[in-house]
Design a protein around this motif. Structure first.
Motif, short mmCIF file in Angstrom:
data_model
loop_
_atom_site.label_atom_id
_atom_site.label_comp_id
_atom_site.label_asym_id
_atom_site.label_seq_id
_atom_site.Cartn_x
_atom_site.Cartn_y
_atom_site.Cartn_z
N VAL A 1 0.68 -1.17 -0.01
CA VAL A 1 0.03 -0.01 0.08
C VAL A 1 0.95 1.22 0.02
N ARG A 2 1.89 1.11 0.95
CA ARG A 2 2.72 2.65 0.95
C ARG A 2 3.42 2.68 -0.40
N GLN A 3 3.72 1.83 -1.17
CA GLN A 3 4.42 1.87 -2.49
C GLN A 3 3.81 2.95 -3.54
N PHE A 4 2.54 2.97 -3.41
CA PHE A 4 1.77 3.94 -4.42
C PHE A 4 1.48 5.21 -3.76
N ARG A 5 2.19 5.63 -2.83
CA ARG A 5 2.31 7.07 -2.18
C ARG A 5 3.64 7.52 -2.32
N ALA A 6 3.79 8.76 -2.76
CA ALA A 6 5.07 9.33 -2.99
C ALA A 6 5.85 9.20 -1.59
N GLN A 7 6.99 8.85 -1.42
CA GLN A 7 7.89 8.78 -0.15
C GLN A 7 9.24 9.17 -0.43
N GLN A 8 9.71 9.84 0.51
CA GLN A 8 11.23 10.41 0.49
C GLN A 8 12.04 9.11 0.47
N ILE A 9 12.72 9.23 -0.29
CA ILE A 9 14.10 7.92 -0.13
C ILE A 9 15.09 8.54 0.40
N SER A 10 15.71 7.72 1.75
CA SER A 10 16.46 8.19 2.56
C SER A 10 18.14 7.63 1.97
N THR B 1 10.93 -0.62 -11.44
CA THR B 1 9.68 0.07 -11.83
C THR B 1 9.37 1.19 -11.02
N THR B 2 9.94 1.65 -9.96
CA THR B 2 9.46 2.79 -9.14
C THR B 2 10.14 4.24 -9.97
N ARG B 3 9.04 5.07 -10.02
CA ARG B 3 9.31 6.48 -10.50
C ARG B 3 10.26 7.15 -9.21
N ASP C 1 14.54 20.95 -3.29
CA ASP C 1 15.35 21.03 -2.02
C ASP C 1 16.37 20.13 -2.08
N GLY C 2 16.44 19.14 -2.75
CA GLY C 2 17.52 17.89 -3.14
C GLY C 2 16.94 17.13 -2.69
N SER C 3 15.91 16.63 -2.08
CA SER C 3 15.56 15.43 -1.32
C SER C 3 15.12 14.52 -2.53
N VAL C 4 15.19 13.29 -2.48
CA VAL C 4 15.02 12.26 -3.59
C VAL C 4 13.61 11.69 -3.18
N TRP C 5 12.65 11.52 -4.09
CA TRP C 5 11.27 10.98 -3.76
C TRP C 5 11.27 9.82 -4.78
N GLY C 6 10.14 8.95 -4.18
CA GLY C 6 9.89 7.60 -5.11
C GLY C 6 8.49 7.20 -5.03
N LYS C 7 7.81 6.67 -6.13
CA LYS C 7 6.60 6.31 -5.92
C LYS C 7 6.32 4.92 -7.04
N GLY C 8 5.64 4.08 -6.65
CA GLY C 8 5.48 2.87 -7.35
C GLY C 8 4.55 3.37 -8.64
N THR C 9 4.52 2.34 -9.53
CA THR C 9 4.01 2.64 -10.87
C THR C 9 2.86 1.46 -11.14
N LYS C 10 2.33 1.21 -12.32
CA LYS C 10 1.52 0.19 -12.37
C LYS C 10 2.23 -0.90 -12.69
N ALA C 11 3.56 -0.74 -13.31
CA ALA C 11 4.42 -1.78 -13.65
C ALA C 11 4.89 -2.50 -12.28
N SER C 12 5.09 -1.76 -11.05
CA SER C 12 5.18 -2.18 -10.04
C SER C 12 4.31 -3.15 -9.36
N LEU D 1 17.56 1.39 -4.84
CA LEU D 1 16.77 2.90 -4.90
C LEU D 1 17.79 4.00 -4.30
N ALA D 2 18.80 3.20 -3.37
CA ALA D 2 19.99 4.08 -2.65
C ALA D 2 20.72 4.56 -3.87
N TRP D 3 21.13 3.50 -4.66
CA TRP D 3 21.98 3.82 -5.78
C TRP D 3 21.46 4.64 -6.82
N ARG D 4 20.05 4.61 -7.01
CA ARG D 4 19.57 5.60 -8.28
C ARG D 4 19.40 6.79 -7.58
#
Length: 175
Positions: free
Chosen positions: A19-28, A80-82, A88-99, A145-148
């Motif tokens: 469920v959380r993968q479909f909300r935009a979340q900051q990638i630490s 498949t995560t966008r 501000d330099g923070s990196v965000w990710g969100k799951g897609t339909k391919a996820s 995701l850390a690498w990306r």
């Protein structure tokens, strides 16, 4: 009873992750992205029923296949995560339909693997198997995701627009 409680806890964690993968979340970008998967893997592998004593070769093969499925699911989920960088330099990710497709295929493969194990007569500790697969999935996803996230550059606050940097015609006063 503890097996049922463990299964319900794992199901709740998996549902929360999906469920959380479909909300935009900051990638630490911290260097501890591997800690949670390592703890899950340790908990899973310390269980005494991971390898069936009567079918050791088959049980090890099933466990290895489960690990491979978990690794592939984690890689597919991460790729498949966008991923984007905020101004501000923070990196965000969100799951897609391919996820979603990656998760459906991964779960389907795990169910099929459980069926193969049942046909072979291998006793499978499903709690440990799910934890091993989840640990592998989260380990690969977090690592990719850390690498990306390190390859992204933050968008500037005043991003360039079409025509920026092109000298314009001088202003003329009209009479």
């Amino acid at each position: 009873m503890s097996g049922l409680v463990n299964a319900l806890a794992i199901l709740a964690v998996v549902a929360l992750v999906i469920v959380r993968q479909f909300r935009a979340q900051q990638i630490s970008a911290d260097k501890r992205w591997w800690v949670l998967p390592a703890v899950l893997g340790f908990i899973a592998l310390r269980e005494p029923g991971v390898i069936d004593a009567h079918h050791q070769a088959e049980a090890v093969l099933l466990l290895g296949t489960e690990l491979l499925i978990g690794l592939a699911t984690g890689a597919g989920w991460a790729w498949t995560t966008r991923v984007w960088a905020a101004p501000d330099g923070s990196v965000w990710g969100k799951g897609t339909k391919a996820s979603v497709a990656v998760w459906v295929v991964g779960i389907g493969l795990r169910v099929g693997l459980f069926g193969v194990g049942s046909l072979l007569g291998v006793h499978q500790d499903t709690t440990a198997m799910v934890l091993v697969a989840l640990a592998a999935t989260l380990l690969v996803r977090s690592g990719v995701l850390a690498w990306r996230s390190r390859t992204l550059h933050p968008a500037s606050l005043q991003s360039a627009a079409y025509g920026d940097g092109v000298p314009g015609t001088p202003w003329k006063e009209r009479a």
